[in-house]
Motif scaffolding. Structure first.
Motif, short mmCIF file in Angstrom:
data_model
loop_
_atom_site.label_atom_id
_atom_site.label_comp_id
_atom_site.label_asym_id
_atom_site.label_seq_id
_atom_site.Cartn_x
_atom_site.Cartn_y
_atom_site.Cartn_z
N ARG A 780 65.48 -17.27 49.93
CA ARG A 780 65.72 -16.50 51.15
C ARG A 780 65.30 -15.07 50.94
N THR A 781 65.23 -14.35 52.06
CA THR A 781 65.00 -12.92 52.00
C THR A 781 66.34 -12.22 51.85
N LEU A 782 66.45 -11.42 50.78
CA LEU A 782 67.71 -10.73 50.54
C LEU A 782 67.94 -9.65 51.59
N THR A 783 69.21 -9.51 51.97
CA THR A 783 69.58 -8.42 52.87
C THR A 783 69.83 -7.17 52.03
N GLU A 784 69.84 -6.06 52.69
CA GLU A 784 70.10 -4.80 52.00
C GLU A 784 71.50 -4.81 51.42
N ASP A 785 72.46 -5.44 52.14
CA ASP A 785 73.84 -5.48 51.64
C ASP A 785 73.94 -6.28 50.34
N GLU A 786 73.18 -7.43 50.24
CA GLU A 786 73.21 -8.23 49.02
C GLU A 786 72.64 -7.43 47.84
N ALA A 787 71.55 -6.74 48.09
CA ALA A 787 70.94 -5.96 47.02
C ALA A 787 71.85 -4.82 46.61
N THR A 788 72.50 -4.18 47.60
CA THR A 788 73.40 -3.07 47.29
C THR A 788 74.59 -3.54 46.48
N ALA A 789 75.15 -4.72 46.84
CA ALA A 789 76.30 -5.25 46.10
C ALA A 789 75.92 -5.53 44.65
N ALA A 790 74.72 -6.08 44.43
CA ALA A 790 74.27 -6.35 43.06
C ALA A 790 74.05 -5.04 42.31
N ARG A 791 73.53 -4.04 43.02
CA ARG A 791 73.32 -2.74 42.38
C ARG A 791 74.66 -2.13 41.94
N GLU A 792 75.70 -2.24 42.82
CA GLU A 792 77.00 -1.68 42.49
C GLU A 792 77.59 -2.36 41.25
N GLN A 793 77.37 -3.69 41.13
CA GLN A 793 77.84 -4.39 39.93
C GLN A 793 77.18 -3.81 38.68
N ILE A 794 75.89 -3.50 38.80
CA ILE A 794 75.16 -2.94 37.67
C ILE A 794 75.69 -1.56 37.32
N VAL A 795 75.93 -0.73 38.33
CA VAL A 795 76.45 0.62 38.09
C VAL A 795 77.80 0.54 37.39
N SER A 796 78.67 -0.37 37.87
CA SER A 796 79.99 -0.51 37.25
C SER A 796 79.86 -0.92 35.79
N ALA A 797 78.93 -1.82 35.51
CA ALA A 797 78.73 -2.27 34.13
C ALA A 797 78.21 -1.13 33.25
N LEU A 798 77.34 -0.28 33.80
CA LEU A 798 76.83 0.85 33.03
C LEU A 798 77.92 1.86 32.74
N VAL A 799 78.80 2.06 33.71
CA VAL A 799 79.92 2.98 33.51
C VAL A 799 80.85 2.45 32.41
N ALA A 800 81.12 1.14 32.46
CA ALA A 800 82.06 0.56 31.53
C ALA A 800 81.51 0.46 30.11
N SER A 801 80.25 0.08 29.98
CA SER A 801 79.70 -0.19 28.65
C SER A 801 79.03 1.02 28.01
N CYS A 802 78.51 1.93 28.83
CA CYS A 802 77.74 3.04 28.27
C CYS A 802 78.31 4.40 28.63
N GLY A 803 79.44 4.42 29.33
CA GLY A 803 80.00 5.71 29.72
C GLY A 803 79.11 6.46 30.70
N ALA A 804 78.38 5.70 31.54
CA ALA A 804 77.42 6.32 32.45
C ALA A 804 78.12 6.93 33.66
N GLU A 805 77.46 7.93 34.22
CA GLU A 805 77.93 8.57 35.46
C GLU A 805 76.77 8.54 36.45
N LEU A 806 77.02 7.94 37.66
CA LEU A 806 75.97 7.86 38.67
C LEU A 806 75.62 9.26 39.14
N ARG A 807 74.32 9.55 39.07
CA ARG A 807 73.86 10.86 39.49
C ARG A 807 73.55 10.85 40.98
N GLY A 808 74.08 11.86 41.70
CA GLY A 808 73.86 11.92 43.14
C GLY A 808 72.45 12.36 43.49
#
Length: 808
Positions: A780-808
């Protein structure tokens, strides 16, 4: 080594031509550098023009101060008038004369009767150089009056005027063939001829003991395994017999005096270097083999003062070093015209010690060359007896009794079992049992048949080289002749053959790297320890050769990188700046089975200059870390290996901020990076130089057995970018690994596209790393919401495992 054929015939009756002999030796393991003919040619019975003469009268030339007018008896009805410029002879001396018609060595035309300053010269009295016997030209040849030279007799009846000399290159493992007798043994076996016994008859001792002149000892038994000595009195120093001087000169050795010539003659004949001392110039009447004391000096026979180190073996008397063992004697105890008492030394020195000493002093001699290749301690007493025989004959000496022989250790007798069918299996040709027995017996192995086994005893002169069954097979093959190997290809049953999986993958690697513009090279696996140290490689795991070809090829390499960088340096030296090369080769280290070296196949890559050089579109990619990483990533993709990189800061040869270790899980596949700037400057390599060294066995093991096909999605991808701020010691590879794990099936790709560091904007000790995320589904063609949800999971994992901070 130079082998005069007249000397060779003392031990084996070879009657063939020099060319046939050279060809046969060349096919049995020896390299023939050339066939020399230093004497006078004999075309048209030219040798009849060289005769023995006697000077009957001599007076000054009336028209020349330096010339003398001589009348010489050459056996004819009248005396010959000969004009001569030499002054080392007198009336009544026996000389060598070339009469008109003689063709001298190297001459284009025959000698003619000539007028010199108004006087007829009907011939020429010859020096050794004019006769082609040596370089001696200080005077003419004066023969001993009591040696039985008949006036008018042909010189060819007394010496080899048409001597033929083979110039042979002897390999480092065949020290036994650095002698006339050793080569005679080879010739006897190759041509199935009888071999005469080793020469040497011990003279009858007179009254007195060797201890009256000297006592020998060894304080370094690991360096000097045997030390023998014989004493002689009533020695008369003079020239050696004419025939002996000729032989030595033909062998490339300068005749000096009868006593010194004995040592050189026996060394060349039997292969054991010897040394003689003036017994009256040995302080304390003692000679001891010991290690030099740091800072000790010695003036050697070449009149040079040399400073010794604590690793050098010397022969010392009561006052200090009297000679550098195995290399050169000292001037303090050398033989002179006044010497009347002599001590003869025959010893055995450890070859590695001699090689190090010779290299350190820059002093290489015929003796040191033989010690470096290995001389058996069993040979010393044999050489001592032969030298004693000649010394008594040539100098009229009296040999003292009680020769001394100090033995520290002798190598044990070795026995090798040879299976009767093994030669045929290895060589691919059948050799009859009788022929095998003849070959091995002729070479000294004394084979004894016991069922399907030959029990062979290794002769003392092959104690270093022949240690395994395969060595005996090699002996049989080279003597029997590889020309007997069948020329037909072996028959292989249908379906057999082909490449192994490892060979297939190796070819795939070679094809890929050649396809991206790299050139494959092959370098020698031996290295110079000094070069290895220059590349900052620790020598603790290096393996030194016992019998190296040379000092600069004396270690097995532990890394491919120095070998490849030496190729780059040689190309840079001739103006080639763009060098991109790779090699698949072996490295060596400790830890192999049975105490042997552990061999590992590795892949080495070096990029220097611009990839592909300069073209009409401009410069190619620079040979830096990024380009090398692309080359390696492309290779891994071709092999189907999903490896990651992590920072590498422990490799001394690499730039600490531009290098990485290649990892597959916890397994290390190798390293890649730019050369350390300090090392690059020391090697005079400007510009970035990128290198990689990978474990080939680990690469092959990591390639999947089966490659699964994945279809391309027909639906469009969704791309989103994020930038995270992390501590500057966090690897980008760690972020990518965490992102892949959190992104699930929808995340198709993740890559770093920007790195930003600014203490004021992102904080001190912090860095901003931008990642490009690619999401895509197969159904299927991914919606923007599906891609955004997957991106948020990645950001959370980076924060947890690498002490990352999302840059605005």
């Amino acid at each position: 080594m130079r082998l005069p054929l007249s000397w060779l015939r003392d031990f084996v009756d070879y009657t063939g031509t020099p060319d046939v002999l050279a060809d046969r030796l060349g096919t049995s393991g020896f390299e023939i550098e050339g066939i020399l003919r230093p004497g006078a040619p004999n075309e048209g019975d030219n040798h009849a023009n060289f005769v023995i003469g006697r000077v009957e009268d001599c007076e000054k030339h009336a028209n020349a101060v330096r010339l003398r007018l001589c009348r010489v008896d050459t056996g004819g009805d009248e005396l010959r008038q000969i004009v001569c410029g030499a002054s080392n002879f007198a009336i009544g001396d026996t000389v060598v004369v070339a009469v008109p018609g003689a063709v001298l060595p190297g001459a284009d035309a025959p000698l003619k009767q000539a007028k010199l300053r108004g006087e007829v010269s009907d011939g020429m009295m010859l020096s050794e150089r004019e006769l082609g016997l040596s370089d001696e030209h200080d005077g003419i040849i004066v023969l001993p009056a009591d040696a039985g030279y008949a006036v008018g007799s042909r010189l060819a009846d007394h010496v080899e005027l048409d001597e033929v000399v083979l110039d042979i290159s002897v390999e480092s493992n065949r020290g036994d063939c650095l002698s006339v007798y050793g080569m005679a043994r080879e010739v006897a076996v190759l041509f199935d001829l009888p071999l005469a016994p080793m020469p040497g008859i011990e003279p009858v001792a007179s009254g007195g003991s060797t201890a009256d002149l000297v006592t020998v000892a060894t304080d370094a038994p690991e360096r000097c395994s045997r030390f023998t000595a014989r004493g002689f009195t009533d020695v008369t120093i003079g020239p050696s017999p004419f025939r002996i001087r000729q032989r030595l000169a033909a062998a490339g050795i300068r005749p000096i005096s009868n006593v010194v010539d004995v040592t050189n003659y026996v060394m060349h004949e039997l292969g054991n270097p010897l040394h003689v001392y003036d017994a009256d110039r040995i302080p304390g009447k003692t000679l001891t083999a010991r290690l030099a004391r740091v800072g000790e000096t010695i003036t050697t026979l070449d009149d040079k003062e040399r400073t010794l180190t604590g690793d050098m073996l010397v022969i010392a008397d009561a006052d200090g070093p009297s000679g550098i063992a195995g290399v050169m004697g000292g001037a303090a105890s050398e033989i002179t015209e006044t010497t009347t008492r002599v001590v003869l030394e025959a010893a055995c020195f450890e070859r590695g010690s001699i090689q190090r000493t010779s290299k350190a002093l820059g002093l290489r001699t015929d003796g040191s060359n033989r010690w470096e290749k290995g001389v058996s301690p069993h040979l010393a007493p044999i050489a001592s007896i032969r030298a004693a025989q000649l010394l008594v004959e040539w100098s009229g000496a009296q040999m003292l009794g009680d020769p001394q022989d100090v033995v520290a250790a002798l190598p044990a007798t070795q026995t090798i079992a040879l299976r009767t069918q093994r030669p045929a299996e290895v060589l691919g040709m059948q050799v009859e049992g009788a022929e095998i027995e003849r070959i091995l017996s002729g070479l000294g192995y004394a084979p004894e048949a016991a069922g399907e086994i030959w029990s062979c005893t290794v002769p003392f002169w092959r104690w270093l080289d022949a240690t395994r069954e395969i060595d005996l097979v090699e002996e049989i093959g080279r003597v029997y002749g590889l020309k007997h190997v069948p020329v037909e290809l072996p028959r292989i049953p249908p379906g057999l053959g082909g490449l192994t999986r490892a060979q297939q993958l190796r070819r795939r690697i070679e094809d890929h790297l050649a396809g991206v513009g790299l050139h494959e090279v092959s370098t020698i696996s031996l290295v110079d320890p000094d070069v290895r140290a220059a590349y900052l490689i620790d020598g603790r795991d290096s393996i030194a050769l016992r019998n190296p070809l040379s000092a600069d090829l004396s270690e097995l390499r532990t890394s491919l990188i120095p070998s490849l960088l030496e190729v780059v340096r040689r190309n840079r030296a001739v103006g080639e700046r763009d060098v991109q090369i790779f090699e698949i080769g072996r490295t060596y280290g400790p830890g192999g089975e049975g105490g042997l070296a552990l061999e590992q196949e590795r892949l080495g890559i070096v990029l220097c200059g611009h990839l592909g050089g300069d073209g009409w579109t401009g410069e190619g990619l620079p040979g830096d870390f990024s380009t090398l990483a692309g080359v390696v990533d492309g290779l891994l993709a071709r092999l189907g290996i999903a490896a990651t990189r992590r920072a590498e800061r422990d490799t001394a040869q690499l730039h600490p901020g531009r290098s990485a270790a290649l990892m597959l899980g916890d397994a290390r596949l190798g390293v890649l990076g730019e050369l350390h700037p300090g090392l690059a400057a020391a090697l005079e390599l400007d510009g970035p130089v990128a290198v990689a060294e990978l474990d080939l066995a680990a690469l092959v093991a990591a390639v999947p057995e089966l490659t699964a096909f994945a279809g391309l999605s027909s639906f469009p991808p969704v791309r989103q970018d994020i930038a995270v701020i992390v501590a500057d010691d966090i690897d980008a590879a760690a972020l990518i690994t965490a992102a892949r794990a959190a992104g699930g099936e929808l995340l198709q790709a993740v890559e770093v596209f920007d790195v930003f560091a600014d203490p004021e904007r992102v904080g001190a000790g912090r860095v901003s790393i931008a990642l490009r995320l690619v999401f895509q589904a197969d159904d299927r063609t991914l919606t923007e919401d599906e891609a955004t949800a997957a991106r948020e999971q990645i950001v959370s994992a980076l924060v947890a495992s690498c002490g990352a901070e999302l840059r605005g």
